[in-house]
Design an enzyme around this catalytic site. Structure first.
Site, PDB file in Angstrom:
ATOM      1  N   HIS A  76       0.845  -1.205   0.000  1.00 22.85           N
ATOM      2  CA  HIS A  76       0.000   0.000   0.000  1.00 22.85           C
ATOM      3  C   HIS A  76       0.873   1.246   0.000  1.00 22.85           C
ATOM      4  O   HIS A  76       1.675   1.452   0.904  1.00 22.85           O
ATOM      5  CB  HIS A  76      -0.919   0.004   1.232  1.00 22.85           C
ATOM      6  CG  HIS A  76      -2.092  -0.921   1.074  1.00 22.85           C
ATOM      7  ND1 HIS A  76      -3.275  -0.737   1.744  1.00 22.85           N
ATOM      8  CD2 HIS A  76      -2.259  -2.021   0.303  1.00 22.85           C
ATOM      9  CE1 HIS A  76      -4.132  -1.690   1.390  1.00 22.85           C
ATOM     10  NE2 HIS A  76      -3.526  -2.487   0.529  1.00 22.85           N
ATOM     11  N   TYR A 204      -9.456   5.045   7.109  1.00 24.43           N
ATOM     12  CA  TYR A 204      -9.679   5.406   8.520  1.00 24.43           C
ATOM     13  C   TYR A 204     -10.793   6.443   8.537  1.00 24.43           C
ATOM     14  O   TYR A 204     -10.726   7.441   7.807  1.00 24.43           O
ATOM     15  CB  TYR A 204      -8.426   6.015   9.138  1.00 24.43           C
ATOM     16  CG  TYR A 204      -7.322   5.006   9.439  1.00 24.43           C
ATOM     17  CD1 TYR A 204      -7.239   4.414  10.694  1.00 24.43           C
ATOM     18  CD2 TYR A 204      -6.365   4.658   8.493  1.00 24.43           C
ATOM     19  CE1 TYR A 204      -6.227   3.505  11.004  1.00 24.43           C
ATOM     20  CE2 TYR A 204      -5.353   3.751   8.784  1.00 24.43           C
ATOM     21  CZ  TYR A 204      -5.290   3.180  10.045  1.00 24.43           C
ATOM     22  OH  TYR A 204      -4.294   2.286  10.337  1.00 24.43           O
ATOM     23  N   PRO A 296      -4.611   0.535  18.823  1.00 24.36           N
ATOM     24  CA  PRO A 296      -4.308   0.017  17.485  1.00 24.36           C
ATOM     25  C   PRO A 296      -4.363   1.042  16.352  1.00 24.36           C
ATOM     26  O   PRO A 296      -3.964   0.737  15.227  1.00 24.36           O
ATOM     27  CB  PRO A 296      -5.371  -1.070  17.278  1.00 24.36           C
ATOM     28  CG  PRO A 296      -6.475  -0.713  18.204  1.00 24.36           C
ATOM     29  CD  PRO A 296      -5.850  -0.031  19.371  1.00 24.36           C
ATOM     30  N   TYR A 387       3.607   6.827   9.974  1.00 22.30           N
ATOM     31  CA  TYR A 387       2.794   5.653   9.628  1.00 22.30           C
ATOM     32  C   TYR A 387       3.652   4.558   8.993  1.00 22.30           C
ATOM     33  O   TYR A 387       3.490   3.370   9.310  1.00 22.30           O
ATOM     34  CB  TYR A 387       1.631   6.035   8.703  1.00 22.30           C
ATOM     35  CG  TYR A 387       0.566   4.958   8.638  1.00 22.30           C
ATOM     36  CD1 TYR A 387      -0.504   4.956   9.532  1.00 22.30           C
ATOM     37  CD2 TYR A 387       0.653   3.916   7.711  1.00 22.30           C
ATOM     38  CE1 TYR A 387      -1.470   3.957   9.494  1.00 22.30           C
ATOM     39  CE2 TYR A 387      -0.295   2.911   7.662  1.00 22.30           C
ATOM     40  CZ  TYR A 387      -1.351   2.936   8.561  1.00 22.30           C
ATOM     41  OH  TYR A 387      -2.298   1.930   8.536  1.00 22.30           O
TER      42      TYR A 387
HETATM   43  P1  FAD Z   1       1.527 -11.427  21.955  1.00 24.40           P
HETATM   44  O1  FAD Z   1       1.107 -11.503  20.557  1.00 24.40           O
HETATM   45  O2  FAD Z   1       0.521 -11.059  22.992  1.00 24.40           O
HETATM   46  O3  FAD Z   1       2.176 -12.816  22.329  1.00 24.40           O
HETATM   47  C1  FAD Z   1       2.496 -13.175  23.659  1.00 24.40           C
HETATM   48  C2  FAD Z   1       2.438 -14.683  23.804  1.00 24.40           C
HETATM   49  O4  FAD Z   1       2.823 -15.042  25.134  1.00 24.40           O
HETATM   50  C3  FAD Z   1       1.030 -15.231  23.608  1.00 24.40           C
HETATM   51  O5  FAD Z   1       1.045 -16.271  22.671  1.00 24.40           O
HETATM   52  C4  FAD Z   1       0.605 -15.685  24.997  1.00 24.40           C
HETATM   53  O6  FAD Z   1      -0.261 -16.801  24.955  1.00 24.40           O
HETATM   54  C5  FAD Z   1       1.945 -16.039  25.618  1.00 24.40           C
HETATM   55  N1  FAD Z   1       1.921 -15.992  27.085  1.00 24.40           N
HETATM   56  C6  FAD Z   1       1.266 -15.116  27.889  1.00 24.40           C
HETATM   57  N2  FAD Z   1       1.478 -15.405  29.178  1.00 24.40           N
HETATM   58  C7  FAD Z   1       2.290 -16.497  29.210  1.00 24.40           C
HETATM   59  C8  FAD Z   1       2.845 -17.255  30.253  1.00 24.40           C
HETATM   60  N3  FAD Z   1       2.604 -16.969  31.540  1.00 24.40           N
HETATM   61  N4  FAD Z   1       3.616 -18.312  29.933  1.00 24.40           N
HETATM   62  C9  FAD Z   1       3.867 -18.626  28.628  1.00 24.40           C
HETATM   63  N5  FAD Z   1       3.357 -17.921  27.583  1.00 24.40           N
HETATM   64  C10 FAD Z   1       2.578 -16.872  27.880  1.00 24.40           C
HETATM   65  N6  FAD Z   1      -1.803  -4.286  16.672  1.00 24.40           N
HETATM   66  C11 FAD Z   1      -1.958  -3.666  15.518  1.00 24.40           C
HETATM   67  O7  FAD Z   1      -0.979  -3.097  15.006  1.00 24.40           O
HETATM   68  N7  FAD Z   1      -3.195  -3.667  14.912  1.00 24.40           N
HETATM   69  C12 FAD Z   1      -4.291  -4.317  15.452  1.00 24.40           C
HETATM   70  O8  FAD Z   1      -5.357  -4.336  14.887  1.00 24.40           O
HETATM   71  C13 FAD Z   1      -4.147  -4.967  16.668  1.00 24.40           C
HETATM   72  N8  FAD Z   1      -5.196  -5.623  17.248  1.00 24.40           N
HETATM   73  C14 FAD Z   1      -5.008  -6.252  18.457  1.00 24.40           C
HETATM   74  C15 FAD Z   1      -6.072  -6.912  19.108  1.00 24.40           C
HETATM   75  C16 FAD Z   1      -5.905  -7.525  20.346  1.00 24.40           C
HETATM   76  C17 FAD Z   1      -7.074  -8.228  21.019  1.00 24.40           C
HETATM   77  C18 FAD Z   1      -4.633  -7.484  20.958  1.00 24.40           C
HETATM   78  C19 FAD Z   1      -4.427  -8.150  22.316  1.00 24.40           C
HETATM   79  C20 FAD Z   1      -3.579  -6.850  20.308  1.00 24.40           C
HETATM   80  C21 FAD Z   1      -3.751  -6.225  19.065  1.00 24.40           C
HETATM   81  N9  FAD Z   1      -2.701  -5.561  18.395  1.00 24.40           N
HETATM   82  C22 FAD Z   1      -2.860  -4.937  17.240  1.00 24.40           C
HETATM   83  C23 FAD Z   1      -1.378  -5.533  18.923  1.00 24.40           C
HETATM   84  C24 FAD Z   1      -0.497  -6.618  18.306  1.00 24.40           C
HETATM   85  O9  FAD Z   1      -1.264  -7.738  17.985  1.00 24.40           O
HETATM   86  C25 FAD Z   1       0.551  -6.913  19.340  1.00 24.40           C
HETATM   87  O10 FAD Z   1       1.335  -5.724  19.494  1.00 24.40           O
HETATM   88  C26 FAD Z   1       1.442  -8.090  19.024  1.00 24.40           C
HETATM   89  O11 FAD Z   1       0.696  -9.284  19.078  1.00 24.40           O
HETATM   90  C27 FAD Z   1       2.583  -8.157  20.024  1.00 24.40           C
HETATM   91  O12 FAD Z   1       3.247  -9.358  19.882  1.00 24.40           O
HETATM   92  P2  FAD Z   1       3.916 -10.041  21.139  1.00 24.40           P
HETATM   93  O13 FAD Z   1       4.552 -11.271  20.606  1.00 24.40           O
HETATM   94  O14 FAD Z   1       4.771  -9.064  21.855  1.00 24.40           O
HETATM   95  O15 FAD Z   1       2.720 -10.383  22.137  1.00 24.40           O
HETATM   96  C1  DHB Z   2      -5.573  -3.178  10.902  1.00 24.70           C
HETATM   97  C2  DHB Z   2      -5.465  -2.959  12.239  1.00 24.70           C
HETATM   98  C3  DHB Z   2      -5.044  -1.730  12.688  1.00 24.70           C
HETATM   99  O1  DHB Z   2      -4.919  -1.486  13.998  1.00 24.70           O
HETATM  100  C4  DHB Z   2      -4.762  -0.705  11.806  1.00 24.70           C
HETATM  101  O2  DHB Z   2      -4.386   0.496  12.298  1.00 24.70           O
HETATM  102  C5  DHB Z   2      -4.848  -0.949  10.464  1.00 24.70           C
HETATM  103  C6  DHB Z   2      -5.261  -2.199  10.007  1.00 24.70           C
HETATM  104  C7  DHB Z   2      -6.032  -4.511  10.421  1.00 24.70           C
HETATM  105  O3  DHB Z   2      -6.334  -5.364  11.255  1.00 24.70           O
HETATM  106  O4  DHB Z   2      -6.106  -4.709   9.220  1.00 24.70           O
END
Ligand code: FAD
Ligand code: DHB
Length: 392
Positions: A76, A204, A296, A387
């Protein structure tokens, strides 16, 4: 009897940050074990982020898992912003020469899992009661239960990649950590559907009824979000109600093009800004959501997790290959400098696009700022630079 094993880096959590770190370390011959509380299927079932920055693309390539992303991801070169029914476009290409990629977190996670399986690096799923010990000593340990057996993992370092609700950050004494937090009084209700997206680019939407986002996963799969109250129960949102709430927020062209259909996933995510400082405690290093959360709106959560992992993997590589701890010593400061800029952008975009208050002054300020954004090349450049991702 406890089963005892040893590795160089124990990684807690098999989300994007843990899996990416594991893959990069493996490439450099650094032994690592990932402990994940959930099953692999559960981890893959979570629908989250969709937009990745060039720096994240580069890192996935470096980890050797970028092939499918390049084949299936959508490049994009700009984004659309709709204000009260009128659409505007900001060109990333024109303002910065860069672009972003639309490729779902689910797919990235799958690519990383497949990559890890292909090299035979160990991930222990369904690892219960993970506990971190002796993080201030030279010999940290992790205890857990898996396959019904008590186990102990001895290591040189622990990487806490276990997300916002994980155990790693909670292991640190409260006096050693400073938390900065802002909770917004709203959430995002997201729907995934096998219907063509309304537009080739993300839209958006700022509207008096509340924020909306039209995103996608492929030319045949859409991802939509609308702002909702935190008190909402997902059960009270049948698909028809979601489409009815989304439609009036869109401009006429998007409304005409909107194809509705059954949702294949629906979830509510609360909006929160959070940073824990520092990100290193002795031999424990936090990365990704374990250390910080962004709302997000700016699509920064996953990208920040990747940039932490870039700094951290380089620091471990320096430690083992060059016998230098400079990278480990600077990790927290380096990571936080980038984190705070993404926190600022995500907070700003959240405040700009959502209906947060009923105060007409706040609404007028939003409209003035958006009008300025579309008229000023300087303002559009600032938006686009943030962005697409700030340089390391
Ligand atoms: P996570 O993806 O949270 O991974 C952490 C892992 O650790 C998980 O698999 C969990 O099960 C594991 N864990 C937790 N506790 C324990 C434990 N005690 N022992 C062992 N394992 C454990 N970002 C965007 O940019 N756009 C979005 O639309 C967006 N939507 C989101 C929606 C939700 C519901 C959430 C929660 C987050 C969203 N995010 C979004 C943020 C993005 O998904 C996260 O920033 C990203 O997943 C971070 O990755 P991570 O590996 O640090 O954490
Ligand atoms: C999506 C999620 C976001 O938080 C964003 O800023 C843009 C796109 C997505 O899930 O596609």
């Amino acid at each position: 009897m406890r089963i005892q094993t040893r590795t160089q880096v124990a990684i807690i959590g098999a989300g994007p940050s843990g899996l990416l770190l594991g893959q990069l370390l493996h490439k450099h011959g650094i032994d690592n074990v990932i402990l994940e509380r959930q099953t692999g299927e559960y981890v893959l079932g979570r629908v989250r982020a969709g937009v990745i920055e060039q720096v994240t693309i580069d890192l996935l390539d470096e980890a050797g898992v970028g092939a499918r992303m390049h084949a299936d991801g959508l490049v994009h070169e700009g984004v659309q912003i709709c204000v009260d029914g009128v659409r505007h476009r900001i060109s990333f290409k024109e303002m910065t020469g860069k672009a972003v990629m639309v490729y779902g977190q689910t797919e990235i996670t799958k690519d990383l899992m497949d990559g890890r399986a292909a090299v035979g690096a160990p991930t222990i799923y369904a690892a219960y009661d993970v506990a971190l010990h002796d993080i201030s000593s030279e010999k940290p340990r992790v205890t857990f239960r898996a396959d019904g057996k008590e186990q102990e993992l001895l290591c040189d370092f622990i990487a806490g990649c276990d997300g916002f609700h994980g155990i790693s950050r909670k292991t640190v004494a409260p006096t050693a950590i400073t938390a900065h937090e802002r909770v917004y009084p709203l959430g995002w209700l997201g729907v995934l559907s096998d219907t063509p997206p309304v537009s080739d680019e993300l839209i958006y939407v700022r509207h008096p009824l509340g924020f909306a986002l039209c995103s996608m996963r492929s030319p045949t799969r859409s991802r939509y979000y609308i702002q909702c109250s935190l008190a909402e129960d997902i059960e009270s949102w049948p698909d028809e109600r979601f489409w009815e709430e989304l439609k009036p927020r869109l401009d006429q062209e998007a409304r005409d093009r909107l194809v509705t259909g059954p949702s294949i996933e629906k979830s509510i995510a609360p909006l929160r800004s959070f940073v824990a400082e520092p990100m290193r405690f002795g031999r424990l290093f936090l990365a990704g959501d374990a250390a910080h959360i962004v709302p997000p709106t700016g699509a920064k959560g996953l990208n920040l997790a990747a940039s932490d992992v870039r700094y951290l993997s380089q620091a471990f590589i320096e430690h083992y290959a060059e016998k230098s701890d400079a990278g480990l010593d600077h990790y927290s400061d380096r990571a936080l400098a980038r984190v705070w800029k993404a926190e600022r952008f995500s907070w700003w975009m959240t405040m700009l696009m959502h209906r947060i208050s009923d105060n007409s002054f706040d609404h007028k300020i939003q409209l003035a700022e958006l009008d300025y954004l579309f008229r000023s090349k300087a303002a559009m450049t600032v938006f686009a630079e943030n962005y697409v991702g700030l340089p390391y």
